[in-house]
Scaffold this motif. Structure first.
Motif, PDB file in Angstrom:
ATOM      1  N   THR A 134       0.834  -1.201   0.000  1.00  0.00           N
ATOM      2  CA  THR A 134       0.000   0.000   0.000  1.00  0.00           C
ATOM      3  C   THR A 134       0.873   1.257   0.000  1.00  0.00           C
ATOM      4  O   THR A 134       0.587   2.219  -0.719  1.00  0.00           O
ATOM      5  CB  THR A 134      -0.914  -0.011   1.235  1.00  0.00           C
ATOM      6  N   CYS A 135       1.939   1.241   0.797  1.00  0.00           N
ATOM      7  CA  CYS A 135       2.849   2.390   0.824  1.00  0.00           C
ATOM      8  C   CYS A 135       3.411   2.629  -0.560  1.00  0.00           C
ATOM      9  O   CYS A 135       3.479   3.757  -1.053  1.00  0.00           O
ATOM     10  CB  CYS A 135       4.009   2.147   1.781  1.00  0.00           C
ATOM     11  N   LEU A 136       3.818   1.517  -1.167  1.00  0.00           N
ATOM     12  CA  LEU A 136       4.469   1.639  -2.466  1.00  0.00           C
ATOM     13  C   LEU A 136       3.502   2.100  -3.547  1.00  0.00           C
ATOM     14  O   LEU A 136       3.929   2.603  -4.588  1.00  0.00           O
ATOM     15  CB  LEU A 136       5.097   0.298  -2.862  1.00  0.00           C
ATOM     16  N   CYS A 159       1.838   4.685  -3.643  1.00  0.00           N
ATOM     17  CA  CYS A 159       2.165   6.075  -3.947  1.00  0.00           C
ATOM     18  C   CYS A 159       3.668   6.282  -4.040  1.00  0.00           C
ATOM     19  O   CYS A 159       4.162   7.003  -4.908  1.00  0.00           O
ATOM     20  CB  CYS A 159       1.610   6.993  -2.861  1.00  0.00           C
ATOM     21  N   HIS A 160       4.388   5.614  -3.115  1.00  0.00           N
ATOM     22  CA  HIS A 160       5.798   5.968  -2.980  1.00  0.00           C
ATOM     23  C   HIS A 160       6.682   5.356  -4.045  1.00  0.00           C
ATOM     24  O   HIS A 160       7.885   5.592  -4.042  1.00  0.00           O
ATOM     25  CB  HIS A 160       6.281   5.643  -1.574  1.00  0.00           C
ATOM     26  N   THR A 161       6.105   4.568  -4.936  1.00  0.00           N
ATOM     27  CA  THR A 161       6.878   4.178  -6.109  1.00  0.00           C
ATOM     28  C   THR A 161       7.232   5.433  -6.908  1.00  0.00           C
ATOM     29  O   THR A 161       8.314   5.549  -7.482  1.00  0.00           O
ATOM     30  CB  THR A 161       6.050   3.217  -6.985  1.00  0.00           C
ATOM     31  N   HIS A 162       6.285   6.368  -6.882  1.00  0.00           N
ATOM     32  CA  HIS A 162       6.498   7.602  -7.639  1.00  0.00           C
ATOM     33  C   HIS A 162       7.026   8.717  -6.760  1.00  0.00           C
ATOM     34  O   HIS A 162       7.883   9.486  -7.177  1.00  0.00           O
ATOM     35  CB  HIS A 162       5.174   8.037  -8.286  1.00  0.00           C
ATOM     36  N   ILE A 163       6.513   8.812  -5.530  1.00  0.00           N
ATOM     37  CA  ILE A 163       6.929   9.915  -4.662  1.00  0.00           C
ATOM     38  C   ILE A 163       8.160   9.466  -3.896  1.00  0.00           C
ATOM     39  O   ILE A 163       8.077   8.662  -2.975  1.00  0.00           O
ATOM     40  CB  ILE A 163       5.787  10.285  -3.699  1.00  0.00           C
ATOM     41  N   LYS A 164       9.293   9.973  -4.306  1.00  0.00           N
ATOM     42  CA  LYS A 164      10.527   9.496  -3.681  1.00  0.00           C
ATOM     43  C   LYS A 164      11.000  10.440  -2.596  1.00  0.00           C
ATOM     44  O   LYS A 164      11.893  10.085  -1.838  1.00  0.00           O
ATOM     45  CB  LYS A 164      11.638   9.344  -4.729  1.00  0.00           C
ATOM     46  N   SER A 165      10.468  11.648  -2.567  1.00  0.00           N
ATOM     47  CA  SER A 165      10.842  12.518  -1.461  1.00  0.00           C
ATOM     48  C   SER A 165       9.687  13.453  -1.169  1.00  0.00           C
ATOM     49  O   SER A 165       8.898  13.785  -2.047  1.00  0.00           O
ATOM     50  CB  SER A 165      12.097  13.319  -1.793  1.00  0.00           C
ATOM     51  N   GLY A 166       9.623  13.836   0.101  1.00  0.00           N
ATOM     52  CA  GLY A 166       8.516  14.693   0.521  1.00  0.00           C
ATOM     53  C   GLY A 166       8.999  16.103   0.773  1.00  0.00           C
ATOM     54  O   GLY A 166      10.111  16.476   0.391  1.00  0.00           O
ATOM     55  N   ALA A 184      13.032   6.102   1.385  1.00  0.00           N
ATOM     56  CA  ALA A 184      13.961   5.087   0.854  1.00  0.00           C
ATOM     57  C   ALA A 184      13.911   3.818   1.693  1.00  0.00           C
ATOM     58  O   ALA A 184      14.087   2.712   1.183  1.00  0.00           O
ATOM     59  CB  ALA A 184      15.376   5.663   0.827  1.00  0.00           C
ATOM     60  N   LYS A 185      13.620   4.004   2.989  1.00  0.00           N
ATOM     61  CA  LYS A 185      13.569   2.820   3.854  1.00  0.00           C
ATOM     62  C   LYS A 185      12.455   1.869   3.422  1.00  0.00           C
ATOM     63  O   LYS A 185      12.603   0.648   3.527  1.00  0.00           O
ATOM     64  CB  LYS A 185      13.331   3.242   5.309  1.00  0.00           C
ATOM     65  N   ILE A 186      11.329   2.447   2.967  1.00  0.00           N
ATOM     66  CA  ILE A 186      10.230   1.578   2.502  1.00  0.00           C
ATOM     67  C   ILE A 186      10.738   0.709   1.374  1.00  0.00           C
ATOM     68  O   ILE A 186      10.509  -0.502   1.342  1.00  0.00           O
ATOM     69  CB  ILE A 186       9.034   2.410   1.995  1.00  0.00           C
ATOM     70  N   HIS A 187      11.439   1.343   0.461  1.00  0.00           N
ATOM     71  CA  HIS A 187      11.935   0.594  -0.689  1.00  0.00           C
ATOM     72  C   HIS A 187      12.929  -0.464  -0.258  1.00  0.00           C
ATOM     73  O   HIS A 187      12.954  -1.560  -0.812  1.00  0.00           O
ATOM     74  CB  HIS A 187      12.571   1.568  -1.686  1.00  0.00           C
ATOM     75  N   GLU A 188      13.706  -0.114   0.770  1.00  0.00           N
ATOM     76  CA  GLU A 188      14.654  -1.108   1.295  1.00  0.00           C
ATOM     77  C   GLU A 188      13.912  -2.335   1.804  1.00  0.00           C
ATOM     78  O   GLU A 188      14.264  -3.462   1.469  1.00  0.00           O
ATOM     79  CB  GLU A 188      15.422  -0.501   2.475  1.00  0.00           C
ATOM     80  N   PHE A 189      12.878  -2.072   2.641  1.00  0.00           N
ATOM     81  CA  PHE A 189      12.113  -3.201   3.194  1.00  0.00           C
ATOM     82  C   PHE A 189      11.495  -4.025   2.062  1.00  0.00           C
ATOM     83  O   PHE A 189      11.530  -5.254   2.087  1.00  0.00           O
ATOM     84  CB  PHE A 189      11.006  -2.683   4.123  1.00  0.00           C
ATOM     85  N   ALA A 190      10.927  -3.308   1.087  1.00  0.00           N
ATOM     86  CA  ALA A 190      10.276  -4.017  -0.011  1.00  0.00           C
ATOM     87  C   ALA A 190      11.289  -4.864  -0.774  1.00  0.00           C
ATOM     88  O   ALA A 190      11.012  -6.009  -1.141  1.00  0.00           O
ATOM     89  CB  ALA A 190       9.587  -3.029  -0.929  1.00  0.00           C
TER      90      ALA A 190
END
Lengths: 446, 997, 167, 198
Positions: free
Chosen positions: D83-85, D87-94, D104-110
């Motif tokens: 679910t996080c990904l 949106c955050h596949t596209h939104i890489k920084s806030g 980036a940590k989300i992507h690491e976990f994924a």
């Protein structure tokens, strides 16, 4: 009373000396005794903690016998606790003057026994750390205990009894603490000074004190009868065959007085011997207590007979089976120990020689103590073993943990009593003195 | 209860280390571990149901598995399925525990022979394991032998293909200890076909079973039980049992004949003769042989009076749809095939063939090996004809010790590979262990009955490092250069089931099934020449006859590792955790044996030490021992710590080893009943672990019965002039008489309306009705209750003193009757949810009370453990947690806990809740739709499981509900109602199908 | 104010001494005794103790609180118990009774503490340790020339020792 | 009593009173959100940015967008990494500082295939069966129990003390039984023990 040839105290001051002598520094034997008892208490404490950690598994309790040694011992100690109040309150109201010599010992036993008794339901419950669920106190959950439950009645009855007997005991001790304060010269003087609460023995104090004692006696008398009735209703209000009988309240009260008097004898005979109190704990006291034992033993024996008769006469098959099992089933030995100790062993007391023979009385009293423990054991255990559902019948064998706690309860009782012996006069000074003055004035009249 | 945190499991889906609590200074930190990718069909907290197939026994019933967050937690019958019809047997209910068994193999292992002669298994990697397997296969090309269990369908074909690719085509046995060899041979003798037909028990009005354990293991026991209850609904049906033991099946019949062991065949053929004479249906070919055996001519040898046999023959002859069931294994002697043939001849002459005995939709057992084949295999192994033995789903070391497979393996000539997923006797000897998934972790299909094809799909990711054996064999063959079908098992199945769409449809349904038409059979040519003379039993005829019989709960021992099944009392002896030498009290007295004496029982097959258990449900002169016990402890080589002490003990004895290896020459079956056994009393006393100490109900009206003839005159409860069987108020004469006989029925009963015992505005008053006539005592309800309500296993040491935690028990009462009428009453006993519950008023903490919906609610977290409620419950339905039982539940067995039900801590009481979690779940749904719960929408676990439809649960406030209606039928009564507890559970009397004098 | 103390040997003498003092017009009298003695109380004629009133109050409070608590609790969170009415009065008798006794006894003892201990805590300058043994004391609080008269009266009443204690 | 002793006693009494008063006051103290912060989470997820009001420049995502099962099932659940990904596949920084590292940590976990070990804030004991869907369906707002999570930078358990009618004015803390019951009684929700404890 010609047979009684024991020494008689000469002056009230000698009474003080005789009785307060008990408070003198202890002998090594005494210290050893206290240490031994305290060690047993410690072992019992370890057993209890072990059980608290693991649950009720280490006990022998099982389906369907959910109550065993703990509740037996609870009822036993509640019974023991009855003698003190009986002697101090009821006999006080009946002006039975002979009680004065034994009442302090009996009252102290009451307090210690009821303290121990109050512990046993806690030892017995599965989650002792949640015992406060039984207590009605405002809590955020908005939950209350069930006032329809005999166990909550019990909680109130036992605690009321405990508090009232402690108060009664303490009020009686105040003048004696004052006497001790005025006599003892070591560190305990400070203790007695506090405990005497500024007692001077002024007539104003005696006026209020006498009234207080009278009222406490008046309140204690129905209380003492109610407490064991309530304990008996723990059983009688259930529908377990063998428990559900109307005879239980008087039967239990008589049994309690029976065992209580026996325990008084068991404890006071060694004290009398050890401290040379023959002048105060006289043979007529044993004679009178023997008569009380005979009376209560007869009531108890009648109740036993009546239970069996009702089981037979009611033609209730559950009752019949339960009592058959009691007499001839798996635990028949307990039943016959109970009958021989409680009904047969006091029979020689019909003879005055036996009643005034201290050794005889002492041995009989020990038999009665054993018998009365087994009485409760038989009622609880056999009743539960054979209930309504034959498929759910079962057996119960006490475990080491339970027996350890049982032994520790006796050790705790002895420890407390031994410590008490050194801290407070074991015989009520002012009451004995009262007797002395009374006797003296009567002599003067004649 | 704080000790085990169920809710954490909930959130941790698929991961095992959820409650990984780091202890901070104050409170432990709890973690929430979300899904990485959440599967679409999963809503956390909402159960998902999948259809699959139970593979515990060859009956292979279609089941529906309830899963929560990817873990299966409850198995029930597939309501759409062809056999289970939404119900399940005691074994199936707990079959999941084989998957959650923490002592399963965690990965491949190989055997290491230490210098000191001891043997150990050490873990190896799958690469090493596969290399070892492939090397041994390469070295022994053509000498590979596959010893498997009952297997049909795609997997069966794939194994054949793999074997063929290894050059060992056909070198394979499908071994089951109960393989119906005799029946197949008998069918060949009588009908000329080896098929195992359908026995339509449900349509039979007179059923004669010849030692057939049709409710325990025989063919499809669940289907048998369902149809048996159909046949006996409302006092219908009549059943006769012929055999030495009043087992579970026998106890549910109406008449028990116990002929001299070994002569049962004479009873069968004499009945055939008598029936044929009455109906005039004897085929010409059989006239001679039937004329030879009449009731009178066999009376002396069988010990059954001729008049009695004639009476039974009369009954069969007059029946519209009689059926005789061929012998079960316990009476299977060296004449097994001929005995079965006699029974089939009885079916022929009574007109059952084509009516209640139907060929066509046959049981699919055709490829099952004969016992003789196994002996031959052992010979081959000893002779060096077998190089590699692959053992899968078979445990010959336990179930066939006579043939010496274990010795052959141990001799070292054969490289043995075990594919067992949990340790067993055979894998203990194996050189290499390559564990398979369990049935709930793997794909597969099975065809138990012709036309019925069932699919099996994984319910959870494999818990341990295991691999599907079929895939593994194909891989091995591929490595060795053979051409085998490509793709994993799922793809193979999809192809075999006709592509994606039909595969998906079948998965949703659980399989596919269609009716197979009946075929007609005729009498075979040689049927008249069969010799029905019984063969003599070996041993000293003064000694008791040894009867070895299958276990209802442990089957052949394959379920012995499921502790919950060990702890459910045996339906007949009510013993748990072990097997006992069962003897009749008369025989016991004659032998000088008492309850609990350790006996040495020996035959030429072997010798065991076993505890004596005298009871009356057995013929005098017989000693009976159940199989399935005495298996290896749960911890094979490496004892695990902290699992309780019973993890390493052996319970009971392996009775298989007492059976001498004699075969029936016609069928190649093992002769189970072939010898007398010598019994020596060691005078050592051992504990008998039993749930019930008496089978006498002392006339207390727990299990009531009514004679069939009195049924029409029975008035419903509370009706005017209510007499028959109900309370006899106002009849002082009866009261006095009853009182002197110790009969409880004279006690006054006050009338009441159980539906009133709920809040005034509540639309519900939950209640239950249990039909004792339908109840067979099979224990499926207990098993369902255990899995639904997280009931712990307490172990033998606690059970011995009576601390089992089951929320319901089945009380077994045996009434003494004349002749050989069977009057065994099964009274399921659970919390009665009394309207005036004695338990409630004694609880000091208000931990139990009466809810507005009429439930007797127990709140364990409020309980302080005074246990007064249990004392005061006359039904003894309350159970106390003496220990923290669930502290001992090891990973991953805790994953089988139902998250909807709390895990109780030590020191609290618990009891039947009427599955309040299910009631609340149904109310959730109803509330959303703004209505009240409909009848039948909420089903308690026991009622759901009950294959006999004995339990009806529902709302008493709804006069139209099934339970309200069944309560008012005349057979209804309530137990101990004179105590005025106002129970919500009513019972229906069992019906004694006897002709009243 | 001074206190004149006369020490006596017997309760009868003490009572007689008190009576004679009273007849002589002394009103602030007090006696010490190792045992309670009716004669002394009669001689002083102080009337019944207030303790009895408090016992009654305690008992009534206890019994009414007992019933009130149980009935209130029953309706605070009404739960059906064993098919009984929410408030089952007969079952509540026991706790009502026990609280009656408990509060009665508590009030009694507290009133003893108040009347017997707190209110009499002062003015014991003439107290002798022997009064808890076998001596009896008779104390007259008086001033001026009355002191000598009191001493005289006490001596005549058979006191073994007469002392004046200044306070 | 000597004056010195008397003053000592008085001092002691004052001390005891002060202690009792302080303790009472402390227990009744209401915290302001600024004073509170929850435990450190593996990823510094900021609810304010995601769920805060759009008027304040935040994203205003509905609670049920991520915690959807709250209306369907027992648990509200923390959303899966997928679910996080979303949106955050596209939104890489806030917008906030350091947000790029946290995303980036989300992507690491994924990438590792691990789930994110969030630290639990709201915890009920095992013997309470709490069903989110019943409460959401009855119209209870998330904020009524969880507080204004949309304004929280890091989620914490909002302290709430309630004086309950039923318990003789003994206060109950958040997630305690008295706290649940107060609301249940006000709304006429079940007060049957077996509604929650089984």
């Amino acid at each position: 009373m010609a047979a009684i040839t024991e020494p008689v105290p000469q002056t009230p001051d000698q009474i003080n000396d005789d009785i307060l002598r008990v408070l003198e520094p202890p002998t090594p034997l005494y210290v050893l005794g206290v240490l031994f008892c305290a060690t047993l208490v410690g072992i019992g404490l370890v057993a209890f903690l072990y059980q608290t950690y693991w649950g009720m598994g280490p006990t022998g309790l099982t389906h369907p016998v959910m109550w065993g040694v703990y509740i037996t011992t609870f009822v036993f100690w509640v019974g023991i606790a009855h003698a003190g109040t009986l002697i101090s309150a009821i006999l006080y109201l009946f002006r039975a003057k002979w009680r004065n010599a034994v009442n302090r010992g009996a009252e102290s036993m009451t307090v210690f026994a009821v303290l121990i008794a109050a512990m046993f339901p806690l030892i017995h419950i599965g989650r002792v750390y949640k015992f406060y669920f039984m207590v009605p106190y405002p809590n955020q959950r908005g939950l209350w205990p069930n006032f329809k439950s005999p166990l909550v009645w019990d909680l109130f009855a036992i605690n009321t009894y405990m508090l009232v007997s402690i108060m009664f005991f303490f009020v009686g001790l105040i003048p004696d603490f004052a006497a001790a304060r005025d006599r003892v010269r070591d560190w305990r003087r400070h203790l007695y000074r506090v405990l005497a609460l500024g007692w001077r023995g002024s007539s104003e104090q005696w006026r209020h004190w006498s009234r207080t004692v009278l009222h406490l006696s008046g309140l204690s008398t129905p209380l003492v009868l109610s407490v064991h009735s309530v304990v008996s209703w723990d059983f009688a209000t259930s529908l377990v065959p063998g428990w559900h009988t109307t005879i239980f309240a008087p039967y239990f009260v008589a049994g309690a007085i029976f065992s209580g008097i026996a325990m008084v004898i068991t404890v006071l005979v060694p004290v009398r011997k050890a401290f040379g109190l023959e002048a105060y704990l006289r043979k007529e006291h044993f004679d009178n207590m023997g008569k009380l034992i005979l009376l209560t033993s007869s009531i108890v024996g009648y109740a036993y007979g009546m239970e069996y008769f009702m089981a037979w006469y009611s033609a209730n098959p559950y009752e019949q089976m339960s009592f058959w099992f009691r007499g001839f089933g798996y635990h028949w030995t307990s039943t016959w120990i109970m009958i021989s100790c409680n009904v047969l062993s006091p029979l020689p007391l019909w003879f005055k020689w036996c009643r005034t023979n201290v050794a005889w009385m002492w041995v009989t009293s020990i038999f009665i103590n054993i018998g009365m423990w087994f009485e409760r054991y038989v009622i609880i255990m056999t009743g539960l073993s054979h209930e309504y559902d034959p498929a759910a019948w079962g057996y119960y064998v006490p475990s080491v943990v339970e027996l350890t706690v049982l032994v520790a309860s006796f050790a705790l009782f002895l420890t407390m009593f031994l410590v008490f012996l050194r801290l407070a006069p074991v015989i009520a000074l002012q009451e004995v003195k009262e007797l002395w003055y009374e006797a003296r004035s009567q002599k003067g009249h004649h | 209860m704080p000790e085990i945190d169920r809710r954490d499991f909930l959130k941790i889906v698929g991961m095992t280390a959820g409650a990984a609590a780091t202890v901070a200074c104050k409170e432990p930190i709890h973690h929430i571990i979300p899904y990485l990718n959440q599967p679409e069909e999963v809503v956390p907290g909402i159960a998902t149901y999948y259809n699959t197939t139970c593979r515990i026994c060859p009956a292979a019933c279609s089941v529906r598995v309830k899963t929560r967050e990817g873990r299966p937690i409850k198995v029930d019958g597939n309501p759409d399925g062809p056999l289970a019809r939404g119900h399940l047997c005691v074994r199936g209910e707990l079959g999941l525990m084989r998957t959650y068994d923490h002592t399963r193999f965690k990965g491949p292992m190989k055997r290491v022979d230490n210098a000191d002669g001891s043997v150990a298994h050490v873990p190896v990697t799958w690469e090493e394991g596969m290399t070892l397997l492939v090397e041994s296969l390469r070295a022994n090309a053509g000498k590979v032998f596959f010893l498997g269990g009952h297997q049909t369908g795609t997997c069966d074909a794939l194994i054949d293909q793999a074997l063929a690719a290894l050059g060992s085509a056909g070198q394979r046995l499908r071994f089951e200890p109960y393989a119906y060899e005799a029946l197949r041979s008998a069918d060949e003798l009588v009908f000329g076909t080896r098929a195992v037909p359908q026995f339509k028990i449900g349509e039979a009005d007179v059923l004669v079973a010849f030692g057939t354990d049709f409710l325990e293991t025989w063919l499809s026991p669940l289907a048998n039980q369902i149809s048996f209850s159909d046949a006996r609904r409302d006092g219908g049906g009549y059943a006769i049992f012929v055999g030495p033991r009043l087992g579970l099946s026998a106890a549910n019949t109406d008449q028990w004949l116990a002929p001299t062991p070994g002569t049962e065949v004479l009873v069968a053929i004499a009945l055939a003769s008598e029936v044929a004479r009455r109906k005039g249906t004897a085929p010409d070919a059989l006239r001679a042989v039937l004329a030879k055996y009449t009731a009178a001519s066999v009376a002396e040898r069988t010990g059954i009076a001729a008049a009695q046999l004639e009476k039974i023959a009369e009954r069969i002859a007059n029946a519209s749809a009689p059926l005789a069931l061929p012998p079960g294994v316990e009476v299977q002697g060296t004449n097994a095939a001929r005995f079965a043939a006699a029974v089939q001849i009885l079916n022929v002459v009574s007109g059952a063939v084509g009516k209640t005995l139907v060929f066509g939709p046959d049981h699919n057992l055709g490829e099952l090996a004969r016992f003789q084949d196994l002996s031959e295999l052992a010979g081959k192994m000893r002779g060096g004809e077998v190089g590699v033995l692959l053992v899968h789903d078979a445990n010959p070391a336990l179930t066939a010790p006579q043939v010496g497979i274990a010795d052959a393996i141990a001799s070292g000539k054969v490289f043995t590979v075990s594919f067992a997923s949990a340790p067993d006797e055979t894998s203990k000897l194996a050189n290499l262990i390559l564990p398979d998934h369990t049935a709930y972790e793997s794909w597969g299909d099975v065809e138990p009955v012709l036309g019925v094809k069932l699919l099996q799909q994984p319910m959870l990711r494999p818990l341990f490092d295991t691999r599907a054996t079929v895939e593994l064999l194909l891989d091995a063959a591929r490595t060795l250069g053979a051409t085998v079908p490509e793709g994993n098992l799922r793809e193979q199945l999809r192809a075999a089931w006709g592509g994606q769409s039909s595969f998906d449809a079948a998965l949703a349904r659980g399989g596919s099934w269609q009716n197979v038409g009946a075929t007609s059979v005729g009498l075979a040519a040689g049927a008249g020449a069969i010799d029905f003379e019984p063969t003599a039993l070996a041993g000293n005829s003064a000694d008791p006859v040894l009867v070895v019989y299958p276990s209802h709960q442990l089957y052949d021992g394959r379920l012995a590792r499921v502790q919950a099944l060990q702890e459910i009392p045996d339906p007949v002896t009510k013993t748990m955790w072990g097997s006992y030498a069962e003897i009749h009290p008369e025989t016991a007295t004659a032998l000088g044996v008492e309850l609990g004496d350790v006996l040495v029982v020996s035959t030429e097959g072997g010798e065991v030490e076993i505890t004596a258990y005298p009871h009356t449900a057995i013929r005098p002169g017989v000693i009976a021992i159940q199989v399935g016990h005495g298996t290896v402890p749960r911890d094979l080589d490496a004892p695990l710590s902290g699992q309780g002490t019973w993890g390493r003990e052996v319970f009971g004895v392996n009775a298989f080893q007492l059976i001498p290896g004699k075969l029936d020459p016609e069928s190649g079956a093992l002769a189970w009943l072939s010898t007398h056994a010598t019994v020596k009393n060691t005078k050592v006393r051992a504990n008998v672990i039993r749930a019930q100490i008496t089978f006498d109900q002392e006339d207390r009206g727990f299990g009531k019965a009514v004679a069939l003839s009195a049924l029409p005159s029975l008035k419903p409860w509370g009706a005017e002039g209510d007499e028959g069987g109900h309370e006899k108020k106002g009849d002082p004469e009866h009261a006095a008489a009853a009182a002197w006989q110790g009969d409880a029925e004279h006690l006054l009963i006050k009338q009441y309306d159980p539906a009133a015992d709920a809040g005034e505005t509540s639309p519900y008053r939950w209640g239950m009705s249990i039909d004792q006539d339908a109840c067979t005592g099979c224990n499926a309800c207990i098993a369902a209750c255990i899995t639904e309500n997280n009931i712990p296993v307490v172990g033998p040491t606690n059970v011995r003193i009576g601390r089992e935690m089951h929320w319901m028990r089945i009380e077994r009462y045996v009434e003494v009757t004349d002749e050989n009428e069977v009057d065994v009453r099964h009274t399921p006993m659970l919390c009665q949810h009394c309207g005036a519950a004695p338990c409630e008023s004694v609880c000091p903490a208000l931990a139990t009370y009466h809810s507005m919906e009429g439930l007797n609610v127990m709140v364990p977290n409020r309980c302080i453990g005074t246990r007064f409620c249990a004392n005061n419950c006359p039904y003894k339905a309350r159970r106390f947690n003496h220990w923290s039982y669930n502290w001992y539940v090891p990973e991953p067995e805790n994953l089988s806990l139902n998250p909807d039900v709390m895990v109780r801590a030590k020191g609290v009481m618990e009891k039947c809740t009427f599955c309040v979690q299910r009631i609340n779940g149904a109310k959730d749904v109803a509330k959303r739709e703004n209505r009240i719960v409909r009848d039948g929408e909420v089903q308690v676990a026991c009622a759901e499981a009950c294959p006999s439809h004995a339990i009806t649960f529902g709302n008493l406030r709804d006069p139209e509900s099934a339970v309200s209606k069944v309560r008012t039928i005349p057979r209804a009564y309530r137990i101990l109602e004179h105590l005025y507890t106002r129970p919500a559970v009513s019972y229906l009397m069992s019906v004694r199908r006897v002709e009243e004098a | 104010m001074a206190q004149v103390l006369g020490i006596l040997k017997t309760p009868e003498d003490t009572a007689a001494a008190l009576r004679s003092l009273k007849e002589a017009g002394f009103s602030e009298l007090e006696a010490y005794s190792p045992v309670p003695y009716h004669g002394i109380e009669e001689a002083l004629d102080r009337g019944p103790s207030m303790v009895r009133l408090f016992t009654l109050i305690g008992c009534l409070t206890g019994v009414s609180f007992g019933y009130f608590m149980q009935i209130w609790v029953a309706y605070d969170w009404p739960l059906v118990i064993g098919g009984k009415p929410f408030a089952s009065i007969p079952a509540y008798t026991i706790i009502g009774f026990e609280l009656n006794i408990l509060l009665g006894a508590l009030f009694t003892v507290l009133s003893l503490m108040f009347f017997g201990m707190w209110k009499t805590r002062k003015g014991h300058d003439a107290y002798q340790p022997g009064f808890s043994g076998d001596l009896f004391g008779c104390v007259v609080s008086c001033q001026g020339d009355q002191i000598a008269r009191a001493q005289d009266l006490l001596k005549r009443s058979g006191c073994t020792e007469v002392r004046v204690v200044e306070s | 009593m000597e004056p010195r002793k008397r003053s000592l006693v008085a001092l002691g009494l004052i001390g005891v009173c002060a202690f009792v008063l302080t303790a009472t006051a402390a227990s009744l103290y209401e915290y302001t959100p600024e004073e509170l912060t929850g435990p450190e989470q593996p990823i510094a997820f900021n609810h304010q940015i995601h769920a805060g009001a759009i008027e304040d420049g935040n994203l205003g995502i509905q609670c049920l967008y991520c915690h959807g099962p709250a209306s369907l099932g027992w648990s509200a659940t923390v959303p899966p990494v997928s679910t996080c990904l979303g949106c955050h596949t596209h939104i890489k920084s806030g917008r906030t500082e350091g947000s790029a590292e946290e995303i980036a940590k989300i992507h690491e976990f994924a990438a590792k295939g691990d789930s994110i070990p969030w630290v639990r804030i709201h915890h009920l004991p095992d013997y309470v069966q709490f069903k989110h869907m019943r409460h959401v369906q009855a119209g209870v707002q998330c904020q009524e129990c969880h507080g204004d999570v949309q304004d929280m930078k890091r989620v914490y358990l909002v302290p709430q003390m309630q004086i309950t009618k039923r318990s003789l004015f003994t206060p109950s803390q958040k997630l305690e039984m008295g706290w649940c019951m107060e609301c249940h009684l006000q709304r006429g929700a079940p007060d049957d023990c077996a509604a929650c404890h089984y």
